[in-house]
Design a protein around this motif. Sequence first.
Motif, PDB file in Angstrom:
ATOM      1  N   HIS A  24      42.248 -23.867  27.994  1.00  0.00           N
ATOM      2  CA  HIS A  24      43.247 -23.389  28.676  1.00  0.00           C
ATOM      3  C   HIS A  24      44.638 -23.641  27.913  1.00  0.00           C
ATOM      4  O   HIS A  24      44.951 -22.661  27.748  1.00  0.00           O
ATOM      5  N   LEU A  25      44.695 -24.839  27.402  1.00  0.00           N
ATOM      6  CA  LEU A  25      45.669 -25.212  26.317  1.00  0.00           C
ATOM      7  C   LEU A  25      45.692 -23.809  25.303  1.00  0.00           C
ATOM      8  O   LEU A  25      46.786 -23.717  25.213  1.00  0.00           O
ATOM      9  N   GLU A  26      44.371 -23.745  24.639  1.00  0.00           N
ATOM     10  CA  GLU A  26      44.802 -22.131  23.229  1.00  0.00           C
ATOM     11  C   GLU A  26      45.170 -21.444  23.581  1.00  0.00           C
ATOM     12  O   GLU A  26      45.772 -20.617  23.014  1.00  0.00           O
ATOM     13  N   SER A  27      46.005 -20.593  24.969  1.00  0.00           N
ATOM     14  CA  SER A  27      46.117 -19.801  25.512  1.00  0.00           C
ATOM     15  C   SER A  27      47.337 -19.612  25.878  1.00  0.00           C
ATOM     16  O   SER A  27      47.231 -18.799  26.028  1.00  0.00           O
ATOM     17  N   HIS A  28      47.949 -21.272  26.660  1.00  0.00           N
ATOM     18  CA  HIS A  28      48.929 -21.224  27.631  1.00  0.00           C
ATOM     19  C   HIS A  28      49.855 -22.571  26.353  1.00  0.00           C
ATOM     20  O   HIS A  28      49.301 -22.911  25.305  1.00  0.00           O
ATOM     21  N   THR A  29      50.735 -23.051  26.404  1.00  0.00           N
ATOM     22  CA  THR A  29      51.509 -23.854  26.340  1.00  0.00           C
ATOM     23  C   THR A  29      50.449 -25.452  26.101  1.00  0.00           C
ATOM     24  O   THR A  29      50.257 -25.970  26.983  1.00  0.00           O
ATOM     25  N   ASN A  30      50.050 -25.972  24.434  1.00  0.00           N
ATOM     26  CA  ASN A  30      49.108 -27.595  24.689  1.00  0.00           C
ATOM     27  C   ASN A  30      51.027 -28.109  24.279  1.00  0.00           C
ATOM     28  O   ASN A  30      50.820 -28.608  23.403  1.00  0.00           O
ATOM     29  N   TYR A  31      51.284 -28.193  25.776  1.00  0.00           N
ATOM     30  CA  TYR A  31      52.501 -30.000  25.930  1.00  0.00           C
ATOM     31  C   TYR A  31      51.680 -31.131  25.068  1.00  0.00           C
ATOM     32  O   TYR A  31      52.101 -31.809  24.518  1.00  0.00           O
ATOM     33  N   CYS A  32      49.943 -31.414  25.578  1.00  0.00           N
ATOM     34  CA  CYS A  32      49.614 -32.707  25.783  1.00  0.00           C
ATOM     35  C   CYS A  32      49.278 -33.013  23.856  1.00  0.00           C
ATOM     36  O   CYS A  32      48.493 -33.727  23.368  1.00  0.00           O
ATOM     37  N   GLY A  33      48.531 -31.782  23.650  1.00  0.00           N
ATOM     38  CA  GLY A  33      48.294 -31.459  21.364  1.00  0.00           C
ATOM     39  C   GLY A  33      46.527 -31.607  21.949  1.00  0.00           C
ATOM     40  O   GLY A  33      46.517 -32.126  20.636  1.00  0.00           O
ATOM     41  N   TRP A  34      46.114 -31.680  23.034  1.00  0.00           N
ATOM     42  CA  TRP A  34      44.711 -32.014  22.732  1.00  0.00           C
ATOM     43  C   TRP A  34      44.037 -31.225  22.120  1.00  0.00           C
ATOM     44  O   TRP A  34      44.554 -29.062  22.866  1.00  0.00           O
ATOM     45  N   ARG A  35      42.679 -31.062  22.432  1.00  0.00           N
ATOM     46  CA  ARG A  35      42.027 -29.736  21.226  1.00  0.00           C
ATOM     47  C   ARG A  35      40.555 -30.027  21.118  1.00  0.00           C
ATOM     48  O   ARG A  35      39.678 -30.600  21.565  1.00  0.00           O
TER      49      ARG A  35
END
Length: 173
Positions: A24-35
């Motif tokens: 989800h974060l890859e396609s949205h703003t990755n506020y937390c920086g998780w990978r």
Amino acid sequence: MQIRKGSNADIEKVSALYDAICGHLESHTNYCGWRQGIYPAREDAAAGIEEQALWVADIDGRIAGTLILRHTPEEAYALADWGTALEYSEILVLYTFAVHPDFLHQGIGRQMLEFVLDYAAGENMKAVRLDVYEKNTPAIRLYEQMGFGYVDTVDLGYSAYGLKRFRLYQRML
């Protein structure tokens, strides 16, 4: 929603939750920086369960969220002036606080934080501490709304991942 300690039977579901969040974060703003595959990963879930420190928010058999509670801080916490002389046996540190993308904007995170505060008080803790990547504004907003006070900003040693500065927060109980 039931919040309960995670078990070995939950490892795959928690790992899938971490993968769903990172996707989800890859396609949205990755506020937390998780990978994906780096943090959080299956190993983090397994370690949290082995330590009996991982909790899951279960909704009808689905894991909607997860968190880890420990008495052990990040090393850089020692650089901050917390304004109180407490032993970590009197403090819970919140790690890997996560809500599945399917359950975002439903108040799950707030309910999970309320659980953490109630649980900590019930265990006679004096404070709950956490760190959050300085650009994770949604989480910062939630923590501040829940009464956590800003303490300091430190380098936790994750600059190789583009995550240099983390804000430290504390909620006294």
